[in-house]
Design a protein around this motif. Structure first.
Motif, PDB file in Angstrom:
ATOM      1  N   ASN A  13      46.743  21.460  70.280  1.00 47.02           N
ATOM      2  CA  ASN A  13      45.722  21.996  69.355  1.00 47.02           C
ATOM      3  C   ASN A  13      46.498  22.927  68.431  1.00 47.02           C
ATOM      4  OD1 ASN A  13      42.636  23.819  70.175  1.00 47.02           O
ATOM      5  ND2 ASN A  13      42.992  22.385  68.518  1.00 47.02           N
ATOM      6  N   TYR A  64      39.335  33.651  63.515  1.00 48.87           N
ATOM      7  CA  TYR A  64      39.561  32.209  63.684  1.00 48.87           C
ATOM      8  C   TYR A  64      38.749  31.393  62.674  1.00 48.87           C
ATOM      9  CZ  TYR A  64      40.272  27.614  65.451  1.00 48.87           C
ATOM     10  OH  TYR A  64      40.633  26.303  65.532  1.00 48.87           O
ATOM     11  N   ASN A  66      38.011  27.245  61.610  1.00 46.92           N
ATOM     12  CA  ASN A  66      38.211  25.813  61.839  1.00 46.92           C
ATOM     13  C   ASN A  66      38.874  25.181  60.630  1.00 46.92           C
ATOM     14  OD1 ASN A  66      37.180  25.089  64.460  1.00 46.92           O
ATOM     15  ND2 ASN A  66      35.113  25.475  63.690  1.00 46.92           N
ATOM     16  N   VAL A  72      34.497  30.701  62.983  1.00 44.45           N
ATOM     17  CA  VAL A  72      33.715  30.660  64.219  1.00 44.45           C
ATOM     18  C   VAL A  72      34.252  31.723  65.169  1.00 44.45           C
ATOM     19  CG1 VAL A  72      32.955  28.262  64.008  1.00 44.45           C
ATOM     20  CG2 VAL A  72      35.126  28.802  65.178  1.00 44.45           C
ATOM     21  N   CYS A  75      38.619  30.721  69.788  1.00 47.67           N
ATOM     22  CA  CYS A  75      39.346  29.486  70.057  1.00 47.67           C
ATOM     23  C   CYS A  75      40.274  29.781  71.228  1.00 47.67           C
ATOM     24  CB  CYS A  75      40.153  29.060  68.829  1.00 47.67           C
ATOM     25  SG  CYS A  75      41.261  27.677  69.142  1.00 47.67           S
ATOM     26  N   GLY A  76      40.129  29.028  72.310  1.00 49.06           N
ATOM     27  CA  GLY A  76      40.893  29.330  73.524  1.00 49.06           C
ATOM     28  C   GLY A  76      42.380  29.029  73.377  1.00 49.06           C
ATOM     29  N   ASN A  77      42.695  27.820  72.901  1.00 49.37           N
ATOM     30  CA  ASN A  77      44.121  27.498  72.681  1.00 49.37           C
ATOM     31  C   ASN A  77      44.690  28.412  71.596  1.00 49.37           C
ATOM     32  OD1 ASN A  77      44.339  25.308  74.527  1.00 49.37           O
ATOM     33  ND2 ASN A  77      43.248  24.018  73.066  1.00 49.37           N
ATOM     34  N   VAL A 147      32.729  29.798  72.324  1.00 50.34           N
ATOM     35  CA  VAL A 147      31.964  29.002  71.339  1.00 50.34           C
ATOM     36  C   VAL A 147      31.117  28.002  72.133  1.00 50.34           C
ATOM     37  CG1 VAL A 147      33.504  29.252  69.335  1.00 50.34           C
ATOM     38  CG2 VAL A 147      33.949  27.464  71.035  1.00 50.34           C
ATOM     39  N   ASN A 181      30.479  21.817  70.147  1.00 49.99           N
ATOM     40  CA  ASN A 181      31.605  20.947  70.466  1.00 49.99           C
ATOM     41  C   ASN A 181      31.163  20.009  71.579  1.00 49.99           C
ATOM     42  OD1 ASN A 181      33.924  22.382  68.897  1.00 49.99           O
ATOM     43  ND2 ASN A 181      32.813  24.010  69.946  1.00 49.99           N
ATOM     44  N   GLU A 199      35.771  18.131  68.363  1.00 54.48           N
ATOM     45  CA  GLU A 199      35.607  19.536  67.972  1.00 54.48           C
ATOM     46  C   GLU A 199      34.828  19.715  66.661  1.00 54.48           C
ATOM     47  OE1 GLU A 199      38.359  22.741  67.950  1.00 54.48           O
ATOM     48  OE2 GLU A 199      39.599  21.792  69.501  1.00 54.48           O
ATOM     49  N   ARG A 200      33.797  20.539  66.759  1.00 57.86           N
ATOM     50  CA  ARG A 200      33.090  21.003  65.540  1.00 57.86           C
ATOM     51  C   ARG A 200      34.108  21.655  64.605  1.00 57.86           C
ATOM     52  NH1 ARG A 200      29.054  25.919  66.639  1.00 57.86           N
ATOM     53  NH2 ARG A 200      31.045  26.851  67.284  1.00 57.86           N
ATOM     54  N   GLY A 210      40.605  24.601  74.373  1.00 56.36           N
ATOM     55  CA  GLY A 210      40.678  25.584  75.458  1.00 56.36           C
ATOM     56  C   GLY A 210      39.316  26.038  75.954  1.00 56.36           C
TER      57      GLY A 210
END
Ligand SMILES: N[C@H](CCC[C@H](N)C(=O)O)C(=O)O
Length: 270
Positions: A13, A64, A66, A72, A75-77, A147, A181, A199-200, A210
């Motif tokens: 990602n 973050y 997209n 949004v 984001c985990g990753n 998210v 998502n 992924e949205r 993630g």
């Protein structure tokens, strides 16, 4: 204006990382979308700003976006890449960083090339829901792990036609107006859960998500299909680890562990 950036990825990602500790850079959604464009720009699933802390309770702020330019919450990753990038830029104590995101405050540690993120509390849990789409009727679980995520367990994730099926879930009126998502998960015989995610904001499958694998791991535990710590195999080939404490449907101390890699650095005119 010329901007320096670092291209990074967390389990495939990928992100454009921009150091903005003086807070002088402000990007429009059009500028973010152009930078994330895989032909006319640098190319990435998202863009992350390393911003100054909002107050003395934290060491930095993660913003973050997209790939479509939409901001949004988290984001985990991306949070693993943010942690590595922050440490590379002198933020934190050499192996740990505390930072805020639009989803809330988080802490992260680095050890032997792996990054462990303590995520914000899981919320908005809805188990055992049903969704009717033109591509099929799905039993699913919904939750926010930073998210919004829909989790559907299937026999074989390779049989999923991810773009039409994933976008039908992502744009379904049940999740309007923000959308969600869409994660499709398969419990393998070896106990490792195979996950594919639409992924949205990327509007396609990504090689890892993630917060998505976090939602899958929690749903699997709540449904008696897995026990923490949970290993999850993502489309890019990496295995991510999700751990948490659970008391009935109450889940706490959720962590996401995995890699974060630098790919290249550069400068770009915006
Ligand atoms: N596309 C997601 C944000 C990034 C999530 C994913 N890249 C992760 O690692 O958590 C959304 O719009 O909610």
């Amino acid at each position: 204006m010329e901007i320096a950036f670092t291209k990074m990825h967390g389990a495939g990602n990928d992100f454009v990382m921009i150091e903005n500790l003086d807070g002088k850079i402000e990007l429009t959604s059009e500028q973010v979308a152009k930078l994330c464009d895989r032909r006319f720009g640098i190319g990435a699933d998202g863009l992350i700003l390393l911003n100054p802390p909002a107050d003395s309770s934290t060491e930095a702020t993660m913003i973050y976006y997209n790939a479509d330019g939409g901001r949004v919450d988290m984001c985990g990753n991306g949070a693993r890449c943010f942690t590595s990038f922050a440490l590379q830029n002198g933020v934190g104590d050499g192996s740990s960083v505390s930072f805020t995101t639009d989803a809330g405050p988080m802490t992260a540690t680095a050890k032997d090339g792996q990054f462990t993120i303590r995520l914000t509390p899981m919320r908005d849990l809805r188990l055992d829901q049903t969704l009717v789409t033109p591509h099929g009727t799905y039993s699913y679980h919904f939750m926010n792990t930073g998210v919004e995520h829909v989790v559907t367990f299937v026999e074989d994730v390779s049989s999923i036609d991810i773009k039409p099926e994933g976008s039908a879930v992502r744009y379904h009126q049940d999740f309007a107006p923000k959308g969600t998502n869409a994660n499709f998960a398969q419990i393998q015989e070896n106990g490792i859960i195979k996950v594919r995610t639409y992924e949205r904001g990327v509007e396609d499958e990504t090689l890892a998500c993630g917060t998505g694998v976090t939602a899958v791991a929690i749903a699997a535990s709540l449904k008696g299909l897995a026990q923490a710590p949970v290993s999850l195999l993502v489309a890019g080939g990496d295995v991510l680890t999700i751990d948490f404490d659970r008391d009935g449907e109450s889940v706490s101390n959720v962590t996401l562990t995995g890699p974060a890699k630098n790919v290249f650095t550069g400068t770009v005119e915006i």
